[in-house]
Design an enzyme around this catalytic site. Structure first.
Site, PDB file in Angstrom:
ATOM      1  N   GLY A  18       0.924  -1.281  -0.031  1.00  0.00           N
ATOM      2  CA  GLY A  18       0.001   0.128  -0.134  1.00  0.00           C
ATOM      3  C   GLY A  18       0.792   1.230   0.042  1.00  0.00           C
ATOM      4  O   GLY A  18       2.179   1.267   0.012  1.00  0.00           O
ATOM      5  N   ILE A  20       1.364   3.428   2.391  1.00  0.00           N
ATOM      6  CA  ILE A  20       2.024   3.880   3.786  1.00  0.00           C
ATOM      7  C   ILE A  20       2.886   2.670   3.843  1.00  0.00           C
ATOM      8  O   ILE A  20       4.078   2.901   4.323  1.00  0.00           O
ATOM      9  CB  ILE A  20       1.136   4.261   4.640  1.00  0.00           C
ATOM     10  CG1 ILE A  20       0.196   5.351   4.191  1.00  0.00           C
ATOM     11  CG2 ILE A  20       1.898   4.319   5.885  1.00  0.00           C
ATOM     12  CD1 ILE A  20       1.164   6.633   3.889  1.00  0.00           C
ATOM     13  N   THR A  43      -2.755 -10.347  -5.588  1.00  0.00           N
ATOM     14  CA  THR A  43      -2.065  -8.883  -5.824  1.00  0.00           C
ATOM     15  C   THR A  43      -0.848  -9.210  -6.818  1.00  0.00           C
ATOM     16  O   THR A  43      -0.942  -8.344  -7.753  1.00  0.00           O
ATOM     17  CB  THR A  43      -1.732  -8.200  -4.519  1.00  0.00           C
ATOM     18  OG1 THR A  43      -2.979  -7.986  -3.864  1.00  0.00           O
ATOM     19  CG2 THR A  43      -1.201  -6.805  -4.812  1.00  0.00           C
ATOM     20  N   VAL A  44      -0.040  -9.924  -6.431  1.00  0.00           N
ATOM     21  CA  VAL A  44       1.121 -10.141  -7.256  1.00  0.00           C
ATOM     22  C   VAL A  44       0.876 -10.661  -8.648  1.00  0.00           C
ATOM     23  O   VAL A  44       1.657 -10.436  -9.544  1.00  0.00           O
ATOM     24  CB  VAL A  44       2.441 -10.846  -6.654  1.00  0.00           C
ATOM     25  CG1 VAL A  44       3.337 -10.045  -5.760  1.00  0.00           C
ATOM     26  CG2 VAL A  44       1.911 -11.832  -5.796  1.00  0.00           C
ATOM     27  N   SER A 119      -3.081  -0.205  11.968  1.00  0.00           N
ATOM     28  CA  SER A 119      -3.188   0.692  10.918  1.00  0.00           C
ATOM     29  C   SER A 119      -3.457   2.098  11.441  1.00  0.00           C
ATOM     30  O   SER A 119      -4.832   2.129  11.523  1.00  0.00           O
ATOM     31  CB  SER A 119      -4.036   0.327   9.654  1.00  0.00           C
ATOM     32  OG  SER A 119      -3.863   1.054   8.761  1.00  0.00           O
ATOM     33  N   LYS A 141     -11.026   2.903  13.915  1.00  0.00           N
ATOM     34  CA  LYS A 141      -9.523   2.686  14.727  1.00  0.00           C
ATOM     35  C   LYS A 141      -9.750   2.999  16.141  1.00  0.00           C
ATOM     36  O   LYS A 141      -9.004   2.338  16.801  1.00  0.00           O
ATOM     37  CB  LYS A 141      -8.670   4.048  13.843  1.00  0.00           C
ATOM     38  CG  LYS A 141      -8.246   3.826  12.617  1.00  0.00           C
ATOM     39  CD  LYS A 141      -7.242   4.828  12.320  1.00  0.00           C
ATOM     40  CE  LYS A 141      -6.896   4.975  10.575  1.00  0.00           C
ATOM     41  NZ  LYS A 141      -5.924   5.873  10.197  1.00  0.00           N
ATOM     42  N   ASN A 161       0.252  12.550  11.565  1.00  0.00           N
ATOM     43  CA  ASN A 161      -0.453  13.748  11.134  1.00  0.00           C
ATOM     44  C   ASN A 161      -0.443  13.602   9.674  1.00  0.00           C
ATOM     45  O   ASN A 161      -0.889  12.555   8.948  1.00  0.00           O
ATOM     46  CB  ASN A 161       0.483  14.738  11.645  1.00  0.00           C
ATOM     47  CG  ASN A 161       0.274  15.008  13.194  1.00  0.00           C
ATOM     48  OD1 ASN A 161      -0.884  15.085  13.664  1.00  0.00           O
ATOM     49  ND2 ASN A 161       1.419  14.925  14.008  1.00  0.00           N
ATOM     50  N   CYS A 162      -0.196  14.762   8.998  1.00  0.00           N
ATOM     51  CA  CYS A 162      -0.478  14.867   7.482  1.00  0.00           C
ATOM     52  C   CYS A 162       0.794  14.304   6.619  1.00  0.00           C
ATOM     53  O   CYS A 162       1.885  15.023   6.995  1.00  0.00           O
ATOM     54  CB  CYS A 162      -0.880  16.373   7.067  1.00  0.00           C
ATOM     55  SG  CYS A 162      -2.385  16.704   7.647  1.00  0.00           S
TER      56      CYS A 162
HETATM   57  N1  LIG Z   1      -2.098  10.676   7.329  1.00  0.00           N
HETATM   58  C1  LIG Z   1      -2.230  10.781   6.423  1.00  0.00           C
HETATM   59  O1  LIG Z   1      -1.810  11.818   5.613  1.00  0.00           O
HETATM   60  C2  LIG Z   1      -2.606   9.534   5.700  1.00  0.00           C
HETATM   61  C3  LIG Z   1      -2.845   9.425   4.178  1.00  0.00           C
HETATM   62  C4  LIG Z   1      -3.373   8.182   3.790  1.00  0.00           C
HETATM   63  C5  LIG Z   1      -3.513   7.126   4.551  1.00  0.00           C
HETATM   64  N2  LIG Z   1      -3.403   7.185   5.885  1.00  0.00           N
HETATM   65  C6  LIG Z   1      -3.443   6.012   6.898  1.00  0.00           C
HETATM   66  O2  LIG Z   1      -2.351   5.119   6.619  1.00  0.00           O
HETATM   67  C7  LIG Z   1      -2.995   3.761   6.653  1.00  0.00           C
HETATM   68  C8  LIG Z   1      -2.756   2.904   5.194  1.00  0.00           C
HETATM   69  O3  LIG Z   1      -3.309   3.459   4.224  1.00  0.00           O
HETATM   70  P1  LIG Z   1      -3.055   3.368   2.722  1.00  0.00           P
HETATM   71  O4  LIG Z   1      -3.590   4.649   2.074  1.00  0.00           O
HETATM   72  O5  LIG Z   1      -1.296   3.273   2.702  1.00  0.00           O
HETATM   73  O6  LIG Z   1      -3.506   2.072   2.318  1.00  0.00           O
HETATM   74  P2  LIG Z   1      -3.622   1.452   0.874  1.00  0.00           P
HETATM   75  O7  LIG Z   1      -2.810   2.104  -0.321  1.00  0.00           O
HETATM   76  O8  LIG Z   1      -5.062   1.284   0.532  1.00  0.00           O
HETATM   77  O9  LIG Z   1      -3.035  -0.116   1.110  1.00  0.00           O
HETATM   78  C9  LIG Z   1      -3.585  -0.994   1.885  1.00  0.00           C
HETATM   79  C10 LIG Z   1      -2.870  -2.050   1.948  1.00  0.00           C
HETATM   80  O10 LIG Z   1      -3.698  -3.223   2.721  1.00  0.00           O
HETATM   81  C11 LIG Z   1      -3.503  -4.416   2.014  1.00  0.00           C
HETATM   82  N3  LIG Z   1      -4.456  -5.384   2.274  1.00  0.00           N
HETATM   83  C12 LIG Z   1      -6.000  -4.506   2.002  1.00  0.00           C
HETATM   84  N4  LIG Z   1      -6.720  -5.662   2.582  1.00  0.00           N
HETATM   85  C13 LIG Z   1      -5.940  -6.884   2.680  1.00  0.00           C
HETATM   86  C14 LIG Z   1      -6.133  -8.346   3.287  1.00  0.00           C
HETATM   87  N5  LIG Z   1      -7.469  -8.627   3.228  1.00  0.00           N
HETATM   88  N6  LIG Z   1      -5.158  -9.037   3.596  1.00  0.00           N
HETATM   89  C15 LIG Z   1      -3.826  -8.652   3.445  1.00  0.00           C
HETATM   90  N7  LIG Z   1      -3.524  -7.073   3.073  1.00  0.00           N
HETATM   91  C16 LIG Z   1      -4.683  -6.422   2.845  1.00  0.00           C
HETATM   92  C17 LIG Z   1      -3.244  -3.903   0.599  1.00  0.00           C
HETATM   93  O11 LIG Z   1      -2.952  -5.163  -0.301  1.00  0.00           O
HETATM   94  P3  LIG Z   1      -3.192  -5.133  -1.848  1.00  0.00           P
HETATM   95  O12 LIG Z   1      -1.891  -4.641  -2.391  1.00  0.00           O
HETATM   96  O13 LIG Z   1      -3.121  -6.659  -1.914  1.00  0.00           O
HETATM   97  O14 LIG Z   1      -4.510  -4.601  -2.026  1.00  0.00           O
HETATM   98  C18 LIG Z   1      -2.349  -2.856   0.549  1.00  0.00           C
HETATM   99  O15 LIG Z   1      -1.138  -3.196   0.790  1.00  0.00           O
HETATM  100  C19 LIG Z   1      -4.456   4.022   7.121  1.00  0.00           C
HETATM  101  O16 LIG Z   1      -4.784   3.736   8.329  1.00  0.00           O
HETATM  102  C20 LIG Z   1      -4.881   5.175   6.476  1.00  0.00           C
HETATM  103  O17 LIG Z   1      -5.853   5.820   7.295  1.00  0.00           O
HETATM  104  C21 LIG Z   1      -2.888   8.493   6.288  1.00  0.00           C
END
Ligand SMILES: NC(=O)c1ccc[n+]([C@@H]2O[C@H](COP(=O)([O-])OP(=O)(O)OC[C@H]3O[C@@H](n4cnc5c(N)ncnc54)[C@H](OP(=O)(O)O)[C@@H]3O)[C@@H](O)[C@H]2O)c1
Length: 316
Positions: A18, A20, A43-44, A119, A141, A161-162
């Site tokens: 993902g 992050i 996914t892969v 997360s 959360k 944060n952001c």
């Molecule tokens: N503070 C900020 O600015 C900010 C911004 C964005 C996100 N966040 C937070 O960061 C965290 C991560 O978000 P993200 O945007 O990085 O998420 P993301 O890009 O949607 O990635 C989600 C990850 O989880 C995996 N996943 C989903 N379902 C799964 C399952 N059933 N089994 C195994 N793996 C699974 C996905 O795998 P696949 O590749 O197989 O789909 C992917 O690797 C969240 O808590 C979000 O709220 C914060």
């Protein structure tokens, strides 16, 4: 390949493909931890870019474990090989955060996990006021935090944060596609301050924290003092850098709320977050209770974090 130390804790990242999660894997490798990532087979097989990312991590010594949050056996098997579990599942699909309850069950069964980081990677969800749809998504959360505490699982909640990479090129405006060149949209009056953290720094601070007794069962804030900026301050810094004055278009609080209601998910979620951060100033208007929270930039002053000022130079 980076040097791996067998004395360091073994770290598994769920969600490593993902946005992050990849920074957490990178930071773990760089810090010399034996690093594992849980990857879904499909996914892969179907996503070329993610398959390439996984190959790259493999070539840097990461152990790739096939599994799925919905496959209890795969989680327990993976957890038995490691000391620390970090989840970075996303919020784009609402149920993903709630499904982490399955990770908690598997941690209980495996019985060997010394630290779990669910997360989080955003605001302090128990203490921010949010509007829908962010309120109910991020309430998941909060509920998870409660279960983790009740189950007595050793944990750290990371509030980073952001993220710079997401928020800075858009100047806080979810629909912007590039940094402003002649006009800029400012949500609200532009005065509340937000906190901007580089994704690589989030990774480095988080990995430092996983073995640190000072962060055990605490919330770890990442709030670099040089990276507190309001939208107005950000725009004036940008104007200095590009040598031009921008036309400012202010969107009233009422219109931001209307925009949230009119957008579909996940854009409505992003606007709801922007409302809370930039219009209401929720990241910076609360005192942090030192009995339950610690500040990463104070614990690890050796990390030279990326300043907003320098980040903006890279996106000019
Ligand atoms: N503070 C900020 O600015 C900010 C911004 C964005 C996100 N966040 C937070 O960061 C965290 C991560 O978000 P993200 O945007 O990085 O998420 P993301 O890009 O949607 O990635 C989600 C990850 O989880 C995996 N996943 C989903 N379902 C799964 C399952 N059933 N089994 C195994 N793996 C699974 C996905 O795998 P696949 O590749 O197989 O789909 C992917 O690797 C969240 O808590 C979000 O709220 C914060």
């Amino acid at each position: 390949m980076e040097k791996i130390s067998e004395n360091k804790s073994k770290i598994l990242v769920i969600g490593a493909t993902g946005m992050i999660g990849r920074f957490l894997v990178s930071a773990s490798i760089k810090a010399g931890h034996p690093t594992f990532m849980l990857v879904r087979t499909n996914t892969v097989a179907t996503d070329h870019d993610k398959a390439k990312l996984v190959e790259d991590f493999k070539s840097r010594g990461v152990v790739v474990v096939t599994g799925d949050v919905h496959d209890h056996g795969s989680l327990v098997g993976a957890f038995k090989q490691v000391d620390v579990v970090i989840s970075a599942v996303g919020h784009k699909f609402r149920e993903q955060l709630a499904d982490q309850i399955k990770i908690i069950r598997a941690i209980k069964e495996a019985g060997n996990v010394k630290r779990f980081l669910p997360s989080e990677f955003g605001s302090d969800v128990e203490h921010v006021e949010l509007v829908e749809p962010a309120a109910s998504v991020l309430h998941t959360k909060t509920e998870l935090r409660q279960v983790i505490r009740e189950e007595g699982i050793p944990h750290t909640f990371v509030c980073s944060n952001c993220f710079q990479g997401f928020f800075l090129p858009r100047f806080g405006q979810p629909e912007a596609e590039h940094p402003p060149t002649d006009k800029v949209i400012i949500l609200g009056d532009g005065n509340p301050q937000a906190i901007f953290v580089n994704e690589n720094d989030m990774g480095a601070y988080t990995i430092k924290a996983v073995d640190d007794p000072r962060t055990l069962n605490k919330t770890l804030f990442i709030s670099p003092p040089a990276n507190f900026y309001s939208l107005n301050q950000l725009v004036s810094l940008w104007e200095k850098k590009i040598g031009r004055t921008l036309e400012k278009i202010h969107v009233s609080e009422e219109d931001v709320l209307k925009k949230i209601q009119e957008s579909s998910y996940p854009l409505s979620f992003q606007f709801a977050i922007a409302y809370s951060v930039f219009v209401k100033g929720e990241l910076t208007n609360r005192a942090i209770d030192p009995s339950i929270a610690v500040e990463a930039t104070e614990l690890y002053p050796e990390i030279k974090y990326v300043k907003v000022e320098d980040y903006l130079d890279c996106i000019m």
